[in-house]
Every structure is written in structure tokens, then in C-alpha cells.
Design an enzyme around this catalytic site. Structure first.
Site, mmCIF file in Angstrom:
data_model
loop_
_atom_site.group_PDB
_atom_site.id
_atom_site.type_symbol
_atom_site.label_atom_id
_atom_site.label_comp_id
_atom_site.label_asym_id
_atom_site.label_seq_id
_atom_site.Cartn_x
_atom_site.Cartn_y
_atom_site.Cartn_z
ATOM 1 N N GLY A 173 0.814 -1.217 0.000
ATOM 2 C CA GLY A 173 0.000 0.000 0.000
ATOM 3 C C GLY A 173 0.844 1.262 0.000
ATOM 4 O O GLY A 173 1.972 1.281 0.481
ATOM 5 N N ARG A 211 1.207 -5.751 -5.129
ATOM 6 C CA ARG A 211 1.208 -6.652 -3.970
ATOM 7 C C ARG A 211 1.692 -8.065 -4.292
ATOM 8 O O ARG A 211 1.435 -9.000 -3.543
ATOM 9 C CB ARG A 211 -0.197 -6.697 -3.347
ATOM 10 C CG ARG A 211 -0.610 -5.351 -2.745
ATOM 11 C CD ARG A 211 -1.888 -5.439 -1.936
ATOM 12 N NE ARG A 211 -2.269 -4.150 -1.382
ATOM 13 C CZ ARG A 211 -1.830 -3.667 -0.225
ATOM 14 N NH1 ARG A 211 -0.998 -4.366 0.512
ATOM 15 N NH2 ARG A 211 -2.245 -2.485 0.215
ATOM 16 N N ASP A 264 5.712 -7.561 5.627
ATOM 17 C CA ASP A 264 5.729 -8.710 4.719
ATOM 18 C C ASP A 264 6.695 -8.486 3.561
ATOM 19 O O ASP A 264 7.430 -9.401 3.174
ATOM 20 C CB ASP A 264 4.321 -8.992 4.181
ATOM 21 C CG ASP A 264 3.441 -9.659 5.240
ATOM 22 O OD1 ASP A 264 3.867 -10.677 5.801
ATOM 23 O OD2 ASP A 264 2.345 -9.148 5.521
ATOM 24 N N LYS A 275 8.226 0.895 5.490
ATOM 25 C CA LYS A 275 7.073 1.703 5.080
ATOM 26 C C LYS A 275 5.780 1.082 5.582
ATOM 27 O O LYS A 275 5.598 -0.124 5.447
ATOM 28 C CB LYS A 275 7.042 1.761 3.542
ATOM 29 C CG LYS A 275 5.774 2.338 2.949
ATOM 30 C CD LYS A 275 5.135 1.436 1.897
ATOM 31 C CE LYS A 275 4.496 0.225 2.491
ATOM 32 N NZ LYS A 275 3.644 -0.546 1.605
ATOM 33 N N THR A 276 4.927 1.840 6.200
ATOM 34 C CA THR A 276 3.524 1.481 6.390
ATOM 35 C C THR A 276 2.869 2.578 7.213
ATOM 36 O O THR A 276 3.386 2.953 8.265
ATOM 37 C CB THR A 276 3.281 0.122 7.087
ATOM 38 O OG1 THR A 276 1.893 0.002 7.376
ATOM 39 C CG2 THR A 276 4.053 -0.039 8.371
ATOM 40 N N ASP A 302 0.273 2.257 8.829
ATOM 41 C CA ASP A 302 -0.330 1.650 10.024
ATOM 42 C C ASP A 302 0.554 1.786 11.256
ATOM 43 O O ASP A 302 0.084 1.643 12.379
ATOM 44 C CB ASP A 302 -0.617 0.157 9.795
ATOM 45 C CG ASP A 302 -1.793 -0.069 8.856
ATOM 46 O OD1 ASP A 302 -2.393 0.918 8.408
ATOM 47 O OD2 ASP A 302 -2.107 -1.236 8.575
#
Length: 545
Positions: free
Chosen positions: A77, A141, A172, A198-199, A201
Site C-alpha cells: 500500500g 502486492r 511482509d 514503510k507502512t 499503520d
């Protein structure tokens, strides 16, 4: 490409670099490392990339570097700042040798496997400095997990004379980067692999990674809109806003937005799980806050809900785990939608069957929708905010009959996800990402593989940040994925004994009853440092600054 006035002004912004990356750089190596858990299994799976030392970059003597070609991949994402990682990487390798080349693989890891790429020249790079999004090369992805993928990738790597690959992604994607690094090291292919954290969240963090990039910008973007909604609620004084926020595996975004905006209610999934709360416990808590505020004449407020909440309610978590296993079987995967419910009811254990039958049909159906690539339920598609507000409405209606509630309850629903993923990066993320890209360049120049670029001490001024690298194996443990035990980077959940949650918990009772709303406003790119360069409240509290 058409540019807005902001983008034109932002293109001139020169990201700040840590002292250790500003001039000539040398490497300071620490002691050998080990994985956070399951040391023997991880060591066995990664014999060539296990036990490597931590790396720190410090000012050094001038050195000459031969030209080296690099490939870069954006995976998973979007997150604000990804373009600046690529810009830092480009500037970093060109500074070491202007003959070096950077190739971007198109639409994520699939671009490596399918040999879709473009050379990233200065003309291209300069269009994307300090911009949001991943549109320079796109993301995807595709999971790099199979030997044939590694071999197919190797063909184009050799053809382009690439010495190193940088994979910019979440836990992941970085796990896959480590598997790829190990494979190429074992085969002595001469190809290094470096990861970048990176994220939005915020669940890719640990003792070495202070924060994942994009979290700062995304939270500031959501906090602006939540603040706007709160100001509207405080003006109209008639609606309860149920706001679902990104965060499937962890509640970092909800907690950070709560610290910035001071809503009446913020549910933290990790606390729900720790206290073994039921759906009814959560509904009763929210309904009580609504009733207490109504008693003061305030029939309005805000409720923040992490998107992954449903999976943290222990009874729901147990049900979803069994559903994941059932639907991963050949029989379960082949079922038509209209046959699922009856088949599931016949297969579920008694306790999980009771929970499944108690759910509204719509929610039960959402739990059996198509799984994500990891075999998990797609919680963002479950309308938790509507489920909770409907259940709160029902409880308040029952209380009204009993004379326990005399107010009004009218709910509006929001889900903020995509709105924050591609925002123009804050100064913090612009600087942090540029430093990560520069660190990745230096890791490659020094022959490292199986490392993730890191930057620490980021609540200090940027010059005092500490850049380096951490072996990806250091962050790994073994977890069950799609029915099999696999090595993965351990996710960071909200710590209930951590300073950010403690700060929130100490103030939430006051926020629940009183109207303590804060309106953060839009991200500021130009102006005083204390307004423009602030790190998140989470990071400031964690580092006690």
C-alpha cells in the site's frame, strides 16, 4: 505533468540529512545480532544473512566508488514519502559515482518478475521530489516467495548489470526482501537486497525502527479531518460521528489521532483483547459515554475505531481464525457463496458456531468474503463503525424505556483510509524518507545485503538523527501464515504499558464527558520549526521529548 502551486514550491525544498550522511561516510559496526525469537529456526533458514552486526554511518574520509546500478521496488500500500526514498537513493548513488544508474521496476515486485522497468533519470526524479503517492513507478502486492520468481528476476538483474535491489515496503515486503537476499547470497549471485520500512499503520517498528515512514503524514491528514468534524459537531451539536481509521493489525493510527484531537471515545483494539472484552462490553461503554454527555445536554461527539477492531475481540478472533483455516482448505475455497453459511455452520466448533449465529447476517457474510493475499479476512470491508453505532442505538433505545436515557442519538459514519495514503509528505516524512534512501545507498556501497535502512533519534533536529542499517533477520520470528509456520517480521502492536497509551488512558475519562476537542488543522510545510517539523505525539511520548 501539471503541478499545483504547492508542488512547485515543495520541489525546491531540500530535505535535511543527519550529520553522518552529509559528507564522506564511513561505517561503524556493532556486535553480532540475533532474531527476536525462534533463533535456531531463523538461523537455519537464513545461514548467510543471520547474526550480522548493526550498522551506523558516521563522518569519514573521502573514498572513491566504482559505478553500480541499482533497482528499486515499491511494494504494498501507498505511504507518503515513498518518492523521497527514491530521490534519496538516486542522489546517494549519483554522489558516490555519477555513472551509477537507478532502475525502477513498474507496479511493484511483479515488475521485477515480469521484466517491466524504466531508468529513473534526473528529469524524472526531479518531478517527484517531496510529493506524495507512489505514481513515479507504481506499486503492487505480488509476493516474492518462489524460486522461479527469484530466478526470473535474476535474468533482468543480470541484463541491466544491477548490483543491488531496494525493496520499499512493510513487514511482509521486508520479510520477502530478506528471503530474496538470502537466496541470492546462497547462490553467490553478487546481488544485494536492502529494505526500507514503510507502512502508515505504524506496526513496523521496534528498538531499531522508531517509526515506519508515512505514519506521520497520514495521522496528520486524518487528524485534520477529524478536527474539522469535531468542530462541526461542536457547532451543530446534534450528531455522533463514528470514525473508522486505517489499522488492521494495530491501533497506532487511532491512538495517535486521539492524542492529537481528544475525541470523546477512542477504542484501542489491543486493550479490548487484553481485557477480554466482548462486543457488548464495547457497545455498553460507548452508550454510557453518549448517555453521560446527553445528561449534560450534549447530544454530540466523536468515536474513533481502528479498522481491525473486530479481530481483537477474543470471541471474534477465535471465530475468524477458524474461518480462515476452513476457507483455506480446497473444499472451503471451492464453495459457492450461497453454500458457504450452511457448510461453515456444520464445520465450526460449538463455541465459534454460537458466535457466528449471533451475528447479523450482513456481518457474518462480510467475515467470509474473499481473503487477502495472506489468507486473512479483509477487515476494511467490514463496516465496524455502522455495526457499533446500530448496536449503541439499540442499547440506548432499551435504556430509554427503562428511564436511563433521555437524550437524542443520531449517528453519522466515516472511514478514513485512502485519504491519508498519498498526501504530500510532512517535513518530517520528507526528511526521514530522504535519509532512508541515502542510508540504503550507503548500505549498498558498503557491500551489505539483508539489511533494512534505518534512521533513529528523529525527535531531535534532523542533523542529530542517526542513520544506519539493521539486519532484517534481527526482527524476525516464526508465525502461522496460511496454515504454515513461516519466518516473518514481528508486528508492533500498541503497548498498553507504553507512554502513548498511558497518556491517553490518563485523560480519556475527561475527554469522554467534557468537550475537549482539539482542531489540528492542515499540515504546515512552511513556517516555524515548532509548527512544521514536529514528529507525532506517539514518537515524542515514546522518546519522552
Amino acid at each position: 505533468m501539471e503541478k499545483s502551486a504547492l508542488q512547485i514550491a515543495r520541489a525546491a525544498y531540500q530535505p535535511k540529512l543527519p550529520k553522518g550522511l552529509q559528507g564522506n561516510v564511513s561505517v561503524k559496526e556493532g556486535v553480532p545480532t540475533q532474531s527476536v525469537a525462534d533463533q535456531e529456526e531463523i538461523k537455519k533458514l537464513f545461514p548467510n544473512t543471520y547474526g550480522m552486526p548493526l550498522i551506523e554511518f558516521v563522518p569519514g574520509e573521502a573514498q572513491s566508488y566504482a559505478p553500480f546500478n541499482v533497482g528499486v521496488i515499491l511494494s504494498g500500500g501507498q505511504a507518503p514519502g515513498g518518492h523521497n526514498v527514491i530521490c534519496g537513493l538516486f542522489d546517494g548513488i549519483k554522489r558516490l559515482n555519477p555513472e551509477s544508474k537507478l532502475y525502477g521496476f513498474i507496479l511493484g515486485p511483479g515488475g521485477l518478475v515480469d521484466h517491466k522497468y524504466m531508468e529513473l533519470t534526473a528529469d524524472i526524479i526531479d518531478q517527484y521530489r517531496n510529493t506524495g503517492g507512489f505514481d513515479m513507478i507504481g506499486s503492487g502486492r505480488t509476493k516474492l516467495e518462489k524460486e522461479e520468481q527469484f530466478e526470473k528476476g535474476l535474468e533482468i538483474i543480470k541484463e541491466l548489470g544491477i548490483k543491488a535491489i531496494v525493496i520499499i515496503g512493510g513487514d511482509d515486503s521486508n520479510t520477502n526482501a530478506c528471503v530474496l537476499a538470502e537466496y541470492y547470497a546462497a547462490k553467490k549471485c553478487g546481488v544485494q537486497v536492502i529494505g526500507c520500512p514503510k507502512t502508515i499503520d505504524g506496526d513496523l517498528k521496534n528498538e531499531q525502527i522508531e517509526t515506519s515512514f508515512g505514519f506521520d503524514t497520514a495521522c496528520k491528514t486524518y487528524a485534520e479531518v477529524i478536527g474539522n468534524i469535531q468542530r462541526d459537531a461542536n457547532s451543530a451539536r446534534k450528531y455522533w460521528h463514528f470514525i473508522k481509521l486505517m489499522g488492521r493489525s494495530a491501533s497506532h493510527i487511532a491512538l495517535e489521532c486521539a492524542l492529537q484531537c481528544q475525541p470523546n471515545v477512542c477504542i484501542v483494539s489491543e486493550e479490548v483483547e487484553a481485557k477480554n472484552q466482548t462486543l457488548d462490553d464495547i457497545v455498553t461503554y460507548i452508550a454510557q459515554v453518549v448517555a453521560d454527555r446527553a445528561a449534560d445536554g450534549n447530544n454530540f461527539g466523536t468515536v474513533l475505531i481502528p479498522e481491525g477492531l473486530i479481530e481483537f475481540i477474543p470471541a471474534m478472533k477465535a471465530l475468524i481464525a477458524e474461518l480462515n483455516d476452513l476457507l483455506a482448505t480446497p473444499e472451503g475455497a471451492a464453495l459457492a457463496k450461497d453454500q458457504q453459511r450452511e457448510w461453515i455452520l456444520n464445520k465450526l466448533s460449538a463455541a465459534n458456531k454460537a458466535v457466528y449465529e449471533s451475528l447479523p447476517l450482513g456481518v457474518a457474510a462480510q467475515l467470509t468474503m474473499e481473503r487477502d493475499p495472506h489468507g486473512n479476512v479483509q477487515v476494511s470491508l467490514i463496516e465496524t463503525e455502522k455495526l457499533l453505532s446500530e448496536m449503541v442505538a439499540n442499547k440506548l433505545a432499551a435504556w430509554k424505556k427503562e428511564g436511563k436515557f433521555n437524550g437524542k442519538f443520531s449517528a453519522l459514519h466515516h472511514f478514513f483510509g485512502y485519504e491519508g495514503r498519498c498526501a504530500a509528505p510532512s517535513n518530517y516524512d520528507a526528511d526521514y524518507c530522504y535519509a532512508l534512501g541515502t542510508s540504503a545507498a550507503m548500505l549498498m556501497a558498503n557491500g551489505k545485503t539483508g539489511y533494512m535502512a534505518i534512521v533513529k533519534n528523529t525527535t531531535a533536529p534532523a542533523a542529530e538523527w542517526i542513520a544506519g542499517g539493521v539486519p532484517i533477520t534481527m526482527m524476525m520470528n516464526m508465525e502461522k501464515r496460511n496454515g504454515e509456520m513461516k519466518p516473518v517480521i514481528k508486528k508492533a502492536l500498541v503497548r498498553l504499558d507504553g507512554a502513548p497509551f498511558k497518556e491517553f488512558a490518563s485523560r480519556r475519562n475527561q475527554w469522554a464527558r467534557e468537550t475537549c476537542f482539539v482542531y489540528p488543522g492542515p499540515i504546515q510545510y512552511f513556517g516555524p520549526t515548532e509548527v512544521c517539523d514536529q514528529a507525532t505525539k506517539t514518537l515524542q511520548l515514546e522518546q519522552a521529548k
